[in-house]
Design an enzyme around this catalytic site. Structure first.
Site, short mmCIF file in Angstrom:
data_model
loop_
_atom_site.label_atom_id
_atom_site.label_comp_id
_atom_site.label_asym_id
_atom_site.label_seq_id
_atom_site.Cartn_x
_atom_site.Cartn_y
_atom_site.Cartn_z
N CYS A 114 5.20 -21.46 -16.22
CA CYS A 114 4.98 -21.45 -17.67
C CYS A 114 5.00 -20.04 -18.25
O CYS A 114 5.31 -19.85 -19.42
CB CYS A 114 3.65 -22.13 -18.01
SG CYS A 114 3.56 -23.84 -17.44
N ASP A 132 17.67 -37.22 -18.07
CA ASP A 132 17.61 -37.38 -16.61
C ASP A 132 16.20 -37.00 -16.17
O ASP A 132 15.32 -36.79 -17.01
CB ASP A 132 18.68 -36.52 -15.91
CG ASP A 132 18.38 -35.03 -16.00
OD1 ASP A 132 17.45 -34.65 -16.76
OD2 ASP A 132 19.05 -34.25 -15.31
N CYS A 154 4.30 -25.79 -26.28
CA CYS A 154 4.17 -26.82 -25.26
C CYS A 154 2.75 -27.39 -25.24
O CYS A 154 1.80 -26.70 -24.90
CB CYS A 154 4.53 -26.24 -23.89
SG CYS A 154 4.35 -27.46 -22.57
N TYR A 212 23.39 -41.84 -19.53
CA TYR A 212 23.22 -40.42 -19.20
C TYR A 212 24.58 -39.71 -19.11
O TYR A 212 24.81 -38.68 -19.76
CB TYR A 212 22.45 -40.26 -17.88
CG TYR A 212 22.59 -38.87 -17.34
CD1 TYR A 212 21.80 -37.84 -17.87
CD2 TYR A 212 23.54 -38.54 -16.38
CE1 TYR A 212 21.96 -36.54 -17.43
CE2 TYR A 212 23.71 -37.25 -15.95
CZ TYR A 212 22.91 -36.25 -16.46
OH TYR A 212 23.08 -34.97 -16.06
N GLU A 262 29.00 -34.48 -13.15
CA GLU A 262 27.79 -35.23 -13.49
C GLU A 262 27.57 -36.40 -12.53
O GLU A 262 26.45 -36.72 -12.17
CB GLU A 262 27.86 -35.75 -14.94
CG GLU A 262 27.74 -34.66 -15.99
CD GLU A 262 26.40 -33.92 -15.93
OE1 GLU A 262 25.43 -34.47 -15.39
OE2 GLU A 262 26.35 -32.78 -16.42
FE1 SF4 Z 1 5.23 -24.92 -18.71
FE2 SF4 Z 1 5.59 -26.47 -20.84
FE3 SF4 Z 1 7.38 -24.67 -20.24
FE4 SF4 Z 1 7.14 -26.78 -18.70
S1 SF4 Z 1 7.80 -26.77 -20.82
S2 SF4 Z 1 7.33 -24.66 -18.00
S3 SF4 Z 1 4.93 -27.13 -18.82
S4 SF4 Z 1 5.28 -24.28 -20.83
#
Ligand code: SF4
Length: 375
Positions: A222, A161, A231, A143, A60
């Site tokens: 995504c 982080d 999300c 962290y 780390e």
């Molecule tokens: Fe896309 Fe959201 Fe997944 Fe990030 S967390 S890759 S913005 S869907």
């Protein structure tokens, strides 16, 4: 499902911070989606193959400010040389710095060394298992404490982080400026709210892994993301809006000068940098960090060398975090003005010996130019 007094207090805290609370169902789905994804997609990395708090600590610290691909070799060499806390605590600082050479940010190596001594002296040679105790060790901040406690000791401690900030900002569409303290508090509170009692280390690593491999800064993938349907950043159609990009700090330019001085036996003069500040304790050719050639000549005169002639043999550039340094390399012909009075921080070394002392990456570039010139 986690519902308890501590959880309710945290929710109240989140409300006070004006960030959305996470319903239990959504929280459970997020956790299980991320951990299942991590089980299938975690990269094979050497520090993941060992269940050793010390190895987690070393990895780390190395991973702060350094890419995974660079850290792998360094980590393996380190674990061969200093396989446990005791061997690190007993090592000479010079040897520790020499092994760190090329990773940069040498303060991290110094802290590891000091930390190992403290673990031996105060914790009987074993890293403690709670975030609170871990944070007492030099160089271990929130962290690293969270990483060691959750990954090596299964404690439900959060970690935050750059990757985690990005993933959480996008998941909850938080329009935050991550460098601001108030916003960091929000992210830490969210991470704490999410970290589960079961497999907290894998959950934390899943967030970091997602940020490193899928939810990347410029082009989040995504379409393959395991939490896409939860999300809020994705739902806006512009996930890269989150978090807000911080403005870069000003980078200062500096003109450095380095002297290559070779004695009749072919030994080269080096000096050790001061014990604190930039590149503390590392060895270099006699140099001035920012100034004129005359400053370098004056410095040599103080120890009894009179620079009678010098030739510029090359120039190298090196970027430190906030300094763009250009180093002009001078081959000096020197005559002594009488007694050469080397400072205690100076020594003559052979060219082969240069490979065995801790030298910064910038000075390695200077060495390359000097070697090419001398032939
Ligand atoms: Fe896309 Fe959201 Fe997944 Fe990030 S967390 S890759 S913005 S869907």
């Amino acid at each position: 499902m986690r519902r308890n007094v501590r959880g309710d207090e945290r929710r109240l805290h989140l409300l006070q911070l004006k960030i959305p609370t996470i319903g239990d169902t959504r929280r459970d789905v997020l956790i299980s989606s991320l951990v299942s994804w991590f089980d299938l997609n975690a990269r094979e990395l050497p520090w993941r193959a060992v269940e050793d708090p010390y190895a987690v600590w070393v990895s780390e610290i190395m991973l702060q400010q350094t890419q995974v691909s660079t850290v792998i070799d360094y980590f393996e060499r380190w674990m061969q040389t200093f396989p446990d806390v005791d061997s690190l605590a007993c090592a000479e600082l010079d040897d520790v710095l020499a092994l760190w050479q090329g990773l940069g940010y040498y303060r991290r190596a110094r802290y590891l060394h000091r930390g190992a001594k403290m673990v031996v002296d105060e914790f009987d040679g074993r890293l403690p298992g709670t975030g609170k105790e871990l944070k007492r060790i030099p160089g271990i901040g929130p962290y690293t404490a969270g990483a060691i406690a959750s990954i090596a000791f299964d404690e439900p401690e959060p970690i935050v982080d750059g990757n985690v900030i990005r993933v959480l900002s996008r998941l909850f569409a938080l329009d935050v400026q991550p460098k601001e303290r108030a916003h960091q508090k929000v992210i830490w509170a969210l991470a704490e709210e999410l970290v589960p009692d079961s497999r907290p280390g894998d959950f934390n690593q899943s967030l970091m892994e997602l940020g490193a491999t899928v939810c990347t800064p410029q082009n989040p993938n995504c379409l393959v993301c395991p939490v896409q349907s939860h999300c809020e950043g994705f739902a806006t159609g512009e996930p890269t809006r989150f978090p807000r990009v911080a403005r870069r700090g000003k980078v200062r330019k500096a003109s450095a000068h380095a002297a290559i001085i070779i004695d009749p036996q072919g030994m080269v003069l080096v000096e050790q940098r001061p014990a604190s500040g930039l590149l503390a304790g590392l060895w270099q050719f006699p140099s001035v960090d920012d100034g004129e050639l005359d400053d370098l000549r004056d410095k040599l005169a103080v120890i009894g060398f009179e620079a009678s002639d010098q030739e510029a043999i090359g120039e190298v550039s090196h970027r430190f975090s906030h300094i763009d340094m250009t180093i002009t390399i001078w081959r000096f012909e020197v005559a002594t003005t009488g007694v050469v009075n080397l400072e205690s921080t100076m020594q003559w070394v052979s060219w082969e010996g240069l490979g065995e002392i801790a030298v910064s990456a910038a000075m390695r570039k200077v060495e390359e130019v000097a070697r090419a010139h001398i032939g």
